[in-house]
Design a protein around this motif. Structure first.
Motif, PDB file in Angstrom:
ATOM      1  N   LEU A   1       0.834  -1.204   0.000  1.00 54.95           N
ATOM      2  CA  LEU A   1       0.000   0.000   0.000  1.00 54.95           C
ATOM      3  C   LEU A   1       0.869   1.253   0.000  1.00 54.95           C
ATOM      4  O   LEU A   1       0.567   2.231  -0.706  1.00 54.95           O
ATOM      5  N   ALA A   2       1.945   1.257   0.767  1.00 54.07           N
ATOM      6  CA  ALA A   2       2.838   2.418   0.810  1.00 54.07           C
ATOM      7  C   ALA A   2       3.478   2.664  -0.553  1.00 54.07           C
ATOM      8  O   ALA A   2       3.513   3.801  -1.043  1.00 54.07           O
ATOM      9  N   ILE A   3       3.962   1.599  -1.204  1.00 54.89           N
ATOM     10  CA  ILE A   3       4.583   1.758  -2.530  1.00 54.89           C
ATOM     11  C   ILE A   3       3.546   2.215  -3.549  1.00 54.89           C
ATOM     12  O   ILE A   3       3.831   3.070  -4.402  1.00 54.89           O
ATOM     13  N   SER A   4       2.328   1.695  -3.472  1.00 47.69           N
ATOM     14  CA  SER A   4       1.261   2.102  -4.402  1.00 47.69           C
ATOM     15  C   SER A   4       0.962   3.584  -4.270  1.00 47.69           C
ATOM     16  O   SER A   4       0.791   4.291  -5.278  1.00 47.69           O
ATOM     17  N   ASN A   5       0.903   4.073  -3.034  1.00 49.51           N
ATOM     18  CA  ASN A   5       0.626   5.498  -2.840  1.00 49.51           C
ATOM     19  C   ASN A   5       1.768   6.371  -3.358  1.00 49.51           C
ATOM     20  O   ASN A   5       1.521   7.454  -3.896  1.00 49.51           O
ATOM     21  N   LEU A   6       3.012   5.918  -3.192  1.00 49.65           N
ATOM     22  CA  LEU A   6       4.132   6.678  -3.739  1.00 49.65           C
ATOM     23  C   LEU A   6       4.078   6.700  -5.268  1.00 49.65           C
ATOM     24  O   LEU A   6       4.334   7.739  -5.893  1.00 49.65           O
ATOM     25  N   LEU A   7       3.745   5.568  -5.863  1.00 48.56           N
ATOM     26  CA  LEU A   7       3.629   5.515  -7.328  1.00 48.56           C
ATOM     27  C   LEU A   7       2.497   6.400  -7.814  1.00 48.56           C
ATOM     28  O   LEU A   7       2.633   7.125  -8.819  1.00 48.56           O
ATOM     29  N   ALA A   8       1.348   6.368  -7.116  1.00 48.02           N
ATOM     30  CA  ALA A   8       0.217   7.206  -7.521  1.00 48.02           C
ATOM     31  C   ALA A   8       0.585   8.677  -7.418  1.00 48.02           C
ATOM     32  O   ALA A   8       0.211   9.489  -8.292  1.00 48.02           O
ATOM     33  N   ASN A   9       1.298   9.048  -6.385  1.00 44.88           N
ATOM     34  CA  ASN A   9       1.720  10.439  -6.244  1.00 44.88           C
ATOM     35  C   ASN A   9       2.688  10.823  -7.355  1.00 44.88           C
ATOM     36  O   ASN A   9       2.614  11.927  -7.918  1.00 44.88           O
TER      37      ASN A   9
END
Length: 488
Positions: A389-397
């Motif tokens: 989830l943390a990596i997904s949010n960084l990618l989305a940002n």
């Protein structure tokens, strides 16, 4: 003045006053008590000697020449006998008594000191009272202004066939018992000083113990004064909040500690809800206003193109609200956790990154942005779902700020993962604020980006793992790093 000093001062004041009055009473009673005992002994001695002198006085053997008086000879022999006696800690080397015998008219017939034979003692109170059949005793000073020269006189009647034929007087100087009085007073003073010192030690120990317990409560109260949600908006939290342990203190202080802990939990819940309600209200204003405006316009007759545009605006703002609610729920759930519930000892950082890339691959393809993964894998005791989830949010940002047809690179390193985009970066003054709740920066096209909760979720996940979320401008672009090795 500190609490400990106040308590110690109050203890010493009360204890000192009590010791002063107690010692004063004891010191005041020592001399009268010793004299009472002395008088009692003199009374018994006088009556015993009076009985011994009865025969000699009745037969006229006591007079200016007492050589025929067995009583006089025995008394004088007793005074001449050497005496070496220790009475407790006081040495006695001679008899301090003086014995006188008078006839019925008060004339002295015998004096163990050999001074007043023939003198008239009828004028003395002790002799006069005894001749009248009363108890006769007096204390007189040889020097009127010096109490140390006081002499105690006790008289007993000399009886013959029930009639008073004379008076026997036993006297003892006050200075003979003064050493006993002085010794008693000295012991009393030493005991009083020792009592004060012991009391001071006990008072200091009790005060110190109480102050230590109060300091535990104070330290606990200071620890629970952590930043509320509103206060945290202005600063970046870099350490997972730990719930302080309730101090182990006894008695009423323990009850107070439990009450403080209960109050802390209630206040934390209230601050948490209040802060989120305010922040959420602020975030909901824009999409709600847009939906309301579009809805009002859709009630009028509009060209097909305008109707489609406003209908799409309603859908977009609804999706924005849905995304805000979903992220807020995720962050709320994370913030209610103080530690990882489950974590695998062999969670692969590469596997989590690959799963996050798969989730956002379609969005990246629409913008023509390839997602590249490089570096060596590492494993650790992490929660795989939260790391993904943390990596997904960084990618989305990163996708929000990356220009079309650029690239995003995910780099793996031991206990570390970084996401590098090619966007405009963030002003250096705003870097410390990245990760705050509801804080956002403008997109390259000037529009507002997201809800500001994505990086807050990442921040919270890293705190739960004991790691750090770090940002750095790379010109061009921004590099966001997840550091799982930062355990200090």
């Amino acid at each position: 003045m500190r609490l400990g000093i106040r308590l110690l001062f109050a203890f010493f004041l009360i204890n000192g006053l009590a010791a002063f009055f107690v010692l004063r009473v004891f010191m005041a009673e020592i001399k009268p008590s010793v004299r009472k005992v002395t008088e009692d002994t003199l009374v018994e001695t006088a009556y015993l000697l009076a009985a011994q002198a009865s025969d000699d006085l009745a037969y006229g053997k006591l007079g200016s020449d007492s050589s025929n008086s067995r009583f006089a000879q025995q008394v004088q022999a007793a005074f001449q006998q050497p005496l070496r006696v220790w009475i407790w800690d006081t040495r006695k080397a001679a008899l301090d008594l003086r014995v006188t015998v008078t006839n019925a008219q008060g004339r002295v017939l015998f004096d163990s000191a050999g001074q007043d034979v023939g003198a008239d003692y009828a004028r003395w109170r002790n002799v006069a009272l005894t001749l009248r059949g009363e108890y006769g005793a007096r204390t007189s000073r040889e020097v009127a202004t010096d109490e140390a020269t006081s002499v105690m006189y006790v008289s007993a009647p000399v009886l013959r066939d029930g009639a008073i034929v004379g008076v026997l007087t036993v006297s003892k100087p006050a200075n003979a018992v003064q050493s006993i009085i002085d010794s008693s007073e000295s012991k009393m003073l030493r005991g009083g000083v020792l009592f004060l010192l012991l009391s001071a030690a006990v008072g200091f120990a009790i005060t110190w113990w109480l102050v230590v317990q109060v300091r535990k409560l104070r330290s606990y109260a200071q620890q629970v004064q952590g930043p509320t949600l509103q206060e945290a908006q202005g600063s970046r939290i870099t350490r997972a909040p730990k719930t302080p342990e309730v101090p182990d203190v006894p008695g009423e202080l323990g009850d107070l500690a439990q009450a403080m802990d209960s109050m802390r939990r209630r206040l934390e819940g209230r601050d948490y809800i209040e802060g989120y309600v305010r922040a959420l209200t602020h975030e909901l204003k824009s999409p709600v206003a847009a939906i309301r405006g579009a809805g009002e316009l859709l009630q009028d007759e509009l060209p097909a193109a305008d109707r489609a545009m406003f209908a799409q605006q309603v859908v977009d703002q609804s999706l924005r609200l849905q995304n805000l609610i979903d992220q807020l729920m995720q962050l709320s759930q994370l913030e209610q956790r103080s530690a990882l519930a489950t974590a695998s000892q062999h969670t692969s950082l590469r596997a989590c990154a690959e799963q996050a890339i798969a989730q956002l691959q379609a969005t990246a393809a629409q913008k023509g942005i390839p997602l590249l993964l490089q570096g060596n894998d590492s494993q650790g005791a992490w929660d795989a779902a939260l790391v993904t989830l943390a990596i997904s949010n960084l990618l989305a940002n990163a996708l929000d700020f990356s220009p079309a047809h650029s690239q995003i690179v995910l780099t793996l390193a031991p206990q570390r993962l970084s996401v590098q985009d090619s966007g405009p970066g963030v002003p250096a003054s705003l870097l410390p604020r990245l990760g705050e709740r509801f804080f956002t920066t403008p997109r390259p096209n000037g529009e507002r980006s997201g809800s500001g909760l994505g990086l807050s979720i990442v921040q919270r996940i890293m705190l739960l793992h004991g790691g750090r979320l770090q940002f750095a401008n790379t010109q061009p672009g921004l590099r966001a790093s997840l550091d799982f090795s930062a355990q200090d």
